[in-house]
Scaffold this motif. Structure first.
Motif, PDB file in Angstrom:
ATOM      1  N   ARG A 164      -1.111 -18.928   1.196  1.00 41.98           N
ATOM      2  CA  ARG A 164      -0.725 -17.809   0.344  1.00 41.98           C
ATOM      3  C   ARG A 164       0.416 -17.060   1.025  1.00 41.98           C
ATOM      4  N   VAL A 165       1.524 -16.916   0.320  1.00 41.71           N
ATOM      5  CA  VAL A 165       2.736 -16.343   0.893  1.00 41.71           C
ATOM      6  C   VAL A 165       2.875 -14.882   0.481  1.00 41.71           C
ATOM      7  N   GLY A 166       3.225 -14.049   1.457  1.00 38.72           N
ATOM      8  CA  GLY A 166       3.421 -12.627   1.201  1.00 38.72           C
ATOM      9  C   GLY A 166       2.736 -11.805   2.260  1.00 38.72           C
ATOM     10  N   PRO A 167       2.885 -10.493   2.226  1.00 34.24           N
ATOM     11  CA  PRO A 167       2.222  -9.636   3.211  1.00 34.24           C
ATOM     12  C   PRO A 167       0.708  -9.833   3.163  1.00 34.24           C
ATOM     13  N   ALA A 168       0.103 -10.035   4.304  1.00 34.36           N
ATOM     14  CA  ALA A 168      -1.348 -10.254   4.335  1.00 34.36           C
ATOM     15  C   ALA A 168      -2.102  -9.059   3.770  1.00 34.36           C
ATOM     16  N   LEU A 169      -1.572  -7.856   3.982  1.00 40.82           N
ATOM     17  CA  LEU A 169      -2.267  -6.676   3.467  1.00 40.82           C
ATOM     18  C   LEU A 169      -2.183  -6.569   1.948  1.00 40.82           C
ATOM     19  N   ALA A 170      -1.347  -7.392   1.323  1.00 39.38           N
ATOM     20  CA  ALA A 170      -1.358  -7.518  -0.138  1.00 39.38           C
ATOM     21  C   ALA A 170      -2.259  -8.676  -0.567  1.00 39.38           C
ATOM     22  N   SER A 171      -2.289  -9.741   0.215  1.00 37.42           N
ATOM     23  CA  SER A 171      -3.091 -10.917  -0.132  1.00 37.42           C
ATOM     24  C   SER A 171      -4.583 -10.690   0.086  1.00 37.42           C
ATOM     25  N   LEU A 172      -4.945  -9.938   1.113  1.00 37.86           N
ATOM     26  CA  LEU A 172      -6.359  -9.756   1.439  1.00 37.86           C
ATOM     27  C   LEU A 172      -7.138  -9.041   0.335  1.00 37.86           C
ATOM     28  N   PRO A 173      -6.615  -7.955  -0.268  1.00 37.36           N
ATOM     29  CA  PRO A 173      -7.351  -7.339  -1.379  1.00 37.36           C
ATOM     30  C   PRO A 173      -7.517  -8.283  -2.566  1.00 37.36           C
ATOM     31  N   VAL A 174      -6.513  -9.130  -2.802  1.00 43.32           N
ATOM     32  CA  VAL A 174      -6.610 -10.103  -3.899  1.00 43.32           C
ATOM     33  C   VAL A 174      -7.711 -11.111  -3.605  1.00 43.32           C
ATOM     34  N   LEU A 175      -7.779 -11.580  -2.372  1.00 45.60           N
ATOM     35  CA  LEU A 175      -8.849 -12.496  -1.986  1.00 45.60           C
ATOM     36  C   LEU A 175     -10.219 -11.855  -2.201  1.00 45.60           C
ATOM     37  N   HIS A 176     -10.332 -10.611  -1.761  1.00 45.14           N
ATOM     38  CA  HIS A 176     -11.610  -9.908  -1.890  1.00 45.14           C
ATOM     39  C   HIS A 176     -11.997  -9.716  -3.349  1.00 45.14           C
ATOM     40  N   ALA A 177     -11.031  -9.302  -4.158  1.00 45.27           N
ATOM     41  CA  ALA A 177     -11.306  -9.050  -5.577  1.00 45.27           C
ATOM     42  C   ALA A 177     -11.677 -10.329  -6.327  1.00 45.27           C
ATOM     43  N   SER A 178     -11.133 -11.450  -5.868  1.00 43.47           N
ATOM     44  CA  SER A 178     -11.402 -12.725  -6.545  1.00 43.47           C
ATOM     45  C   SER A 178     -12.694 -13.377  -6.083  1.00 43.47           C
ATOM     46  N   GLY A 179     -13.369 -12.760  -5.113  1.00 45.40           N
ATOM     47  CA  GLY A 179     -14.620 -13.329  -4.619  1.00 45.40           C
ATOM     48  C   GLY A 179     -14.418 -14.544  -3.739  1.00 45.40           C
ATOM     49  N   ALA A 180     -13.281 -14.603  -3.047  1.00 42.39           N
ATOM     50  CA  ALA A 180     -12.979 -15.781  -2.223  1.00 42.39           C
ATOM     51  C   ALA A 180     -13.913 -15.904  -1.024  1.00 42.39           C
ATOM     52  N   GLY A 181     -14.433 -14.804  -0.551  1.00 38.05           N
ATOM     53  CA  GLY A 181     -15.340 -14.850   0.598  1.00 38.05           C
ATOM     54  C   GLY A 181     -16.767 -15.106   0.167  1.00 38.05           C
ATOM     55  N   PRO A 182     -17.698 -15.007   1.105  1.00 39.66           N
ATOM     56  CA  PRO A 182     -17.451 -14.705   2.508  1.00 39.66           C
ATOM     57  C   PRO A 182     -16.962 -15.933   3.265  1.00 39.66           C
ATOM     58  N   PHE A 183     -16.190 -15.686   4.308  1.00 33.91           N
ATOM     59  CA  PHE A 183     -15.701 -16.759   5.153  1.00 33.91           C
ATOM     60  C   PHE A 183     -16.623 -16.911   6.358  1.00 33.91           C
ATOM     61  N   ASP A 184     -16.703 -18.128   6.858  1.00 35.97           N
ATOM     62  CA  ASP A 184     -17.557 -18.416   8.013  1.00 35.97           C
ATOM     63  C   ASP A 184     -16.836 -18.132   9.324  1.00 35.97           C
ATOM     64  N   LEU A 185     -15.521 -18.326   9.329  1.00 31.81           N
ATOM     65  CA  LEU A 185     -14.704 -18.102  10.518  1.00 31.81           C
ATOM     66  C   LEU A 185     -13.385 -17.482  10.087  1.00 31.81           C
ATOM     67  N   ILE A 186     -12.960 -16.454  10.805  1.00 34.78           N
ATOM     68  CA  ILE A 186     -11.695 -15.777  10.502  1.00 34.78           C
ATOM     69  C   ILE A 186     -10.873 -15.720  11.785  1.00 34.78           C
ATOM     70  N   PHE A 187      -9.640 -16.195  11.695  1.00 34.75           N
ATOM     71  CA  PHE A 187      -8.719 -16.193  12.848  1.00 34.75           C
ATOM     72  C   PHE A 187      -7.558 -15.276  12.531  1.00 34.75           C
TER      73      PHE A 187
END
Length: 228
Positions: free
Chosen positions: A120-143
Motif C-alpha cells: 500500500r503506497v502513501g503515508p502510513a498514517l493515512a493507510s493505517l486508519p484505512v486498514l483499521h476501518a476495513s477490519g484488516a486486523g488483527p495482525f499476528d506480527l507487526i514490524f
C-alpha cells in the motif's frame, strides 16, 4: 532528515559476517534485491542478512499468518518474512515513496513471494486508519521500520490492529547510541524515546530492547508482546 552518525567497529563487522556465513549464508535472490535497490538509488538502510533471518524466524516462531510491515523500502525484510509464511499467510506492507514501492514490487516478483504481499503506497498514517476501518486486523506480527519521528503514532495504530499475543518489533531504536541523548534531540531520536516510554508505561505490553552490533554499526530492536 540526516541519519545519526554510524558507529562501526571492525571486530563487530567480522563477527557479524562470520555468523552470517554460518547461519544466513549468501542468498542469490536477496543479493539481487540489494543490487536492484542500489541501482535504483534507494537509501542503503536495508536490514542486514542476519536481521532478515531474525525476522524470518520470528514469523516461524509465532506461526504468524497475518503480518503488517510499516516501511517497505526495497522489500528486503518483506521477502525474509514472506518466505516463512504458510501458503495462506499474507503481509501488508506500507511504503510512503512510490518509487521505493515500485522497486520493491519488482524484487518481490523476482523472489517469488509477490502473491503473499500487498503493498500500500502513501503515508502510513493515512493507510493505517484505512486498514483499521476495513477490519484488516488483527495482525499476528507487526514490524515497524519507517520514519522514526512517527514511531509513537505507529505504535498506537499497531495496538489498534493487534490482539493478545501479537508481537510488535521496532527497528533502529538505539539510533547508533544517540537514543540516550535527551537534550536537543532530533525528531527521530525524540520519536523513538517517546515510543519507548509509551511501551514502558502501557499495561497491555511486555517488552524488551536489545542492542545490536555488526555490519550496520550500533543499533537495536525493541520487541513487545500484546498481553490483552
Amino acid at each position: 532528515m540526516p541519519q545519526p552518525p554510524v558507529i562501526k567497529n571492525k571486530l563487530w563487522t567480522q563477527v557479524d559476517r562470520y555468523f552470517a556465513g554460518l547461519l544466513a549464508p549468501a542468498d542469490a535472490r536477496l543479493k539481487a534485491v540489494v543490487r536492484a535497490n542500489r541501482k535504483a538509488g534507494l537509501p542503503e538502510i536495508d536490514v542486514s542478512p542476519l536481521q532478515g533471518k531474525f525476522l524470518q524466524l520470528l514469523v516461524q516462531i509465532t506461526q504468524a499468518k497475518r503480518v503488517l510491515e510499516i516501511g517497505t523500502l526495497g522489500g528486503f525484510s518483506t521477502i525474509c518474512m514472506a518466505r516463512a509464511l504458510s501458503k495462506k499467510g499474507r503481509i501488508v506492507t506500507l511504503e510512503y515513496e512510490p518509487r521505493h514501492a515500485e522497486v520493491a514490487r519488482g524484487n518481490l516478483q523476482r523472489a517469488g513471494v509477490l502473491d503473499r504481499v500487498e503493498i500500500r503506497v502513501g503515508p502510513a498514517l493515512a493507510s493505517l486508519p484505512v486498514l483499521h476501518a476495513s477490519g484488516a486486523g488483527p495482525f499476528d506480527l507487526i514490524f515497524i521500520d519507517a520514519d522514526k519521528e512517527n514511531n509513537p503514532q505507529y505504535l498506537e495504530w499497531s495496538l489498534k490492529l493487534s490482539r493478545p499475543g501479537t508481537v510488535i518489533v521496532i527497528d533502529n531504536v538505539a539510533r547508533h547510541g544517540t537514543v540516550i541523548r535527551a537534550k536537543g534531540a532530533a525528531r527521530d531520536i525524540a520519536g523513538t524515546r517517546r515510543m519507548l516510554k509509551m511501551i514502558a508505561k502501557n499495561p497491555r505490553l511486555s517488552a524488551t530492547a536489545l542492542q545490536t552490533v555488526g555490519v550496520k554499526g550500533l543499533d537495536g530492536f525493541a520487541i513487545a508482546i500484546v498481553l490483552r
